[in-house]
Design a protein around this motif. Structure first.
Motif, mmCIF file in Angstrom:
data_model
loop_
_atom_site.group_PDB
_atom_site.id
_atom_site.type_symbol
_atom_site.label_atom_id
_atom_site.label_comp_id
_atom_site.label_asym_id
_atom_site.label_seq_id
_atom_site.Cartn_x
_atom_site.Cartn_y
_atom_site.Cartn_z
ATOM 1 N N HIS A 1 10.187 8.593 -4.270
ATOM 2 C CA HIS A 1 9.852 7.182 -4.507
ATOM 3 C C HIS A 1 10.158 6.790 -5.950
ATOM 4 C CE1 HIS A 1 7.591 3.466 -4.899
ATOM 5 N NE2 HIS A 1 6.966 4.008 -5.926
ATOM 6 N N TYR A 2 9.729 7.612 -6.909
ATOM 7 C CA TYR A 2 9.958 7.253 -8.310
ATOM 8 C C TYR A 2 11.436 7.349 -8.679
ATOM 9 C CZ TYR A 2 4.952 6.967 -9.139
ATOM 10 O OH TYR A 2 3.632 6.578 -9.107
ATOM 11 N N ARG A 3 12.132 8.313 -8.118
ATOM 12 C CA ARG A 3 13.561 8.437 -8.419
ATOM 13 C C ARG A 3 14.372 7.277 -7.831
ATOM 14 N NH1 ARG A 3 15.512 13.182 -10.607
ATOM 15 N NH2 ARG A 3 17.576 12.718 -9.738
ATOM 16 N N ALA A 4 13.831 6.647 -6.783
ATOM 17 C CA ALA A 4 14.514 5.496 -6.186
ATOM 18 C C ALA A 4 14.164 4.184 -6.878
ATOM 19 C CB ALA A 4 14.158 5.410 -4.698
ATOM 20 N N HIS A 5 13.268 4.223 -7.841
ATOM 21 C CA HIS A 5 12.862 3.004 -8.555
ATOM 22 C C HIS A 5 14.066 2.441 -9.317
ATOM 23 C CE1 HIS A 5 10.762 0.386 -11.394
ATOM 24 N NE2 HIS A 5 9.667 0.518 -10.656
ATOM 25 N N PRO A 6 14.213 1.125 -9.332
ATOM 26 C CA PRO A 6 15.363 0.526 -10.033
ATOM 27 C C PRO A 6 15.455 0.902 -11.506
ATOM 28 C CG PRO A 6 14.284 -1.108 -8.643
ATOM 29 C CD PRO A 6 13.416 0.109 -8.613
ATOM 30 N N ALA A 7 14.327 1.214 -12.132
ATOM 31 C CA ALA A 7 14.345 1.542 -13.560
ATOM 32 C C ALA A 7 14.587 3.023 -13.833
ATOM 33 C CB ALA A 7 13.014 1.131 -14.203
ATOM 34 N N ASP B 1 0.877 -1.167 0.000
ATOM 35 C CA ASP B 1 0.000 0.000 0.000
ATOM 36 C C ASP B 1 0.916 1.220 0.000
ATOM 37 O OD1 ASP B 1 -1.828 2.011 0.408
ATOM 38 O OD2 ASP B 1 -2.808 1.077 2.129
ATOM 39 N N LEU B 2 1.301 1.659 -1.199
ATOM 40 C CA LEU B 2 2.303 2.709 -1.336
ATOM 41 C C LEU B 2 1.909 3.987 -0.606
ATOM 42 C CD1 LEU B 2 4.912 3.816 -2.569
ATOM 43 C CD2 LEU B 2 3.592 4.376 -4.631
ATOM 44 N N PRO C 1 8.229 2.234 -22.629
ATOM 45 C CA PRO C 1 9.009 1.410 -21.710
ATOM 46 C C PRO C 1 8.936 1.902 -20.269
ATOM 47 C CG PRO C 1 10.286 1.985 -23.662
ATOM 48 C CD PRO C 1 9.043 2.821 -23.698
ATOM 49 N N LEU C 2 9.174 0.980 -19.347
ATOM 50 C CA LEU C 2 9.113 1.296 -17.921
ATOM 51 C C LEU C 2 10.081 2.417 -17.554
ATOM 52 C CD1 LEU C 2 7.954 0.621 -15.126
ATOM 53 C CD2 LEU C 2 9.750 -1.119 -14.898
ATOM 54 N N VAL C 3 11.236 2.455 -18.169
ATOM 55 C CA VAL C 3 12.214 3.486 -17.838
ATOM 56 C C VAL C 3 11.645 4.877 -18.110
ATOM 57 C CG1 VAL C 3 13.357 3.362 -20.099
ATOM 58 C CG2 VAL C 3 14.625 4.178 -18.096
ATOM 59 N N GLU C 4 10.884 5.027 -19.191
ATOM 60 C CA GLU C 4 10.259 6.318 -19.493
ATOM 61 C C GLU C 4 9.106 6.608 -18.530
ATOM 62 O OE1 GLU C 4 11.140 6.545 -24.306
ATOM 63 O OE2 GLU C 4 9.099 6.164 -23.612
ATOM 64 N N ARG C 5 8.354 5.591 -18.167
ATOM 65 C CA ARG C 5 7.232 5.785 -17.247
ATOM 66 C C ARG C 5 7.719 6.306 -15.897
ATOM 67 N NH1 ARG C 5 2.713 1.048 -18.352
ATOM 68 N NH2 ARG C 5 3.115 0.811 -20.578
ATOM 69 N N VAL C 6 8.750 5.675 -15.371
ATOM 70 C CA VAL C 6 9.255 6.051 -14.051
ATOM 71 C C VAL C 6 9.826 7.467 -14.071
ATOM 72 C CG1 VAL C 6 10.978 5.497 -12.295
ATOM 73 C CG2 VAL C 6 9.652 3.660 -13.364
ATOM 74 N N ALA C 7 10.575 7.793 -15.116
ATOM 75 C CA ALA C 7 11.168 9.128 -15.206
ATOM 76 C C ALA C 7 10.087 10.198 -15.301
ATOM 77 C CB ALA C 7 12.096 9.209 -16.418
ATOM 78 N N LEU C 8 9.067 9.951 -16.097
ATOM 79 C CA LEU C 8 7.981 10.929 -16.224
ATOM 80 C C LEU C 8 7.183 11.036 -14.934
ATOM 81 C CD1 LEU C 8 6.844 10.211 -19.865
ATOM 82 C CD2 LEU C 8 7.568 12.435 -18.991
ATOM 83 N N GLN D 1 8.999 13.260 -12.599
ATOM 84 C CA GLN D 1 8.895 14.657 -13.004
ATOM 85 C C GLN D 1 7.516 15.229 -12.680
ATOM 86 O OE1 GLN D 1 11.268 17.105 -14.773
ATOM 87 N NE2 GLN D 1 9.682 17.925 -13.446
ATOM 88 N N VAL D 2 6.467 14.471 -12.939
ATOM 89 C CA VAL D 2 5.105 14.937 -12.656
ATOM 90 C C VAL D 2 4.918 15.145 -11.148
ATOM 91 C CG1 VAL D 2 2.654 14.317 -12.764
ATOM 92 C CG2 VAL D 2 4.135 13.924 -14.753
ATOM 93 N N ALA D 3 5.417 14.212 -10.352
ATOM 94 C CA ALA D 3 5.336 14.362 -8.899
ATOM 95 C C ALA D 3 6.035 15.640 -8.458
ATOM 96 C CB ALA D 3 5.931 13.144 -8.210
ATOM 97 N N ASP D 4 7.159 15.959 -9.078
ATOM 98 C CA ASP D 4 7.884 17.182 -8.759
ATOM 99 C C ASP D 4 7.050 18.415 -9.102
ATOM 100 O OD1 ASP D 4 10.320 18.629 -7.972
ATOM 101 O OD2 ASP D 4 10.473 19.134 -10.085
#
Length: 370
Positions: A73-79, A6-7, A50-57, A60-63
């Protein structure tokens, strides 16, 4: 659901023994399918997004929404890896920023630019879903932290009615809407909906289960059906559950968000429901009539004014809802479950408006014109 999957409970530091945790357990469907939406969006292995683009975006959106814990959280994602300046990713970033900060500014040419840069129809839909989902997620997180006594951290700024489309014709030449209304409207996509015959039997059955088979909007979103399924179940968990905040006031919140974002279509649907359920058409119409740049709660009852002011402040970018506004709601009799309902109803329309405004536009059906 345990806190480990439960993030939002993790990021908001919700005590499992707290009243808030109990309220979220009472709203189990909304809680589970909010997490389910995240799980689907960040587990799909699509080559066209790709997942790498999803996580990066997502980071950025969270920012842009001022959601520091979510960004981390997203910046710490392995991808995670930063976006590059290639046309494909640059256009996606531009699309995401517009969708985050002023979705009413979206136009058909923005989708065409993505398509010209190699984005598939499914990829465009998933991109819109991801940005809109993080917009929802960030407001949920801000609201959950407020319920635990933490301010959002955003600088105070006015939460007033936003601008809306003023063109007389839609992209296809139909009669456009230039004012908010409770009338039943049509909606035309700027990206082709997937024809029903192109879905397999199981996919058609799922569309039918939710009443989506004949809707261009939902058959467009069904280009990524797993995301649509979780989104639909989240929606139902937020708006169609008993107890807590009266349904009319959940619909009121949806209407307020739509006024902030300039989404005439969403406002028409949910203002009509708020009127029907509250039996107070005049109050709902007064909200719809508020001009761009004006405060939304003027002339409303104390309870509705407090709800409108809170929902509006949670809906601006970055969110600006405050503990003072939350205390005003408690003074009007809203308990923790009702407050959770108000937060979730408001946050969900940060998601819904951004899809409606970015992927198409409303029109006035010919049979309703004088």
């Amino acid at each position: 659901m345990t806190q480990s999957n439960d993030l939002l409970a993790e990021l908001a530091d919700i005590d499992p023994a707290s009243e808030l945790a109990q309220a979220r357990a009472t709203r189990d469907a909304a809680t589970r399918h909010t997490q389910g939406s995240y799980d689907v969006l960040f587990s799909q292995q699509d080559s066209d997004f790709p997942l790498v683009e999803r996580v990066a975006l997502a980071a950025q959106v969270a920012d842009w929404h001022g959601a520091e814990k979510l960004r981390a959280h997203y910046r710490a994602h392995p991808a995670f890896q930063p976006l590059d300046d290639a046309d494909r990713q640059r256009l996606a970033r531009d699309f995401a920023r517009r969708l985050t900060e002023e979705p009413v500014a979206a136009a058909p040419e923005h989708i065409q630019a993505l398509r010209d840069a190699g984005w598939s129809a499914r990829g465009v839909v998933t991109l819109a879903q991801l940005v809109a989902f993080v917009s929802f997620q960030s407001r949920l997180l801000a609201g959950l932290r407020l319920l635990q006594g933490s301010e959002t951290g955003s600088e105070p700024h006015a939460a007033v009615a936003g601008r809306w489309h003023t063109a007389a014709r839609t992209a296809s030449g139909q009669t456009a809407l230039t004012a908010f209304t409770q009338a039943e409207l049509g909606w035309e996509p700027w990206l082709a909906a997937k024809p029903l015959a192109e879905f397999d039997a199981d996919e058609q059955a799922l569309l039918a289960r939710f009443g989506h088979s004949d809707s261009d909007y939902f058959r467009l979103l069904a280009r990524n059906q797993p995301v649509l399924e979780q989104r639909t179940l989240t929606d139902k968990g937020i708006f169609y559950t008993p107890g807590g905040l009266p349904r009319a006031e959940r619909e009121l919140a949806a209407t307020v968000v739509s006024k902030i974002n300039g989404c005439i279509y969403c406002a028409s649907v949910h203002a009509r429901k708020a009127s029907q359920l509250s039996k107070d058409n005049d109050a709902v119409q007064k909200l719809l009539n508020v001009a761009p740049g004006a405060a939304l709660a003027h002339g409303q009852s104390p309870r509705w004014a407090a709800e409108i002011e809170f929902a509006a402040a949670l809906s601006v970018t970055p969110p600006a809802a405050s503990l003072t506004q939350l205390q005003a709601l408690r003074a009007q009799g809203l308990d923790t479950l009702a407050l959770l309902d108000l937060i979730q109803s408001t946050a969900f329309f940060a998601w819904a408006n951004r899809l409606m405004l970015t992927l198409g536009e409303p029109f006035l059906p010919a049979d309703t014109q004088g």
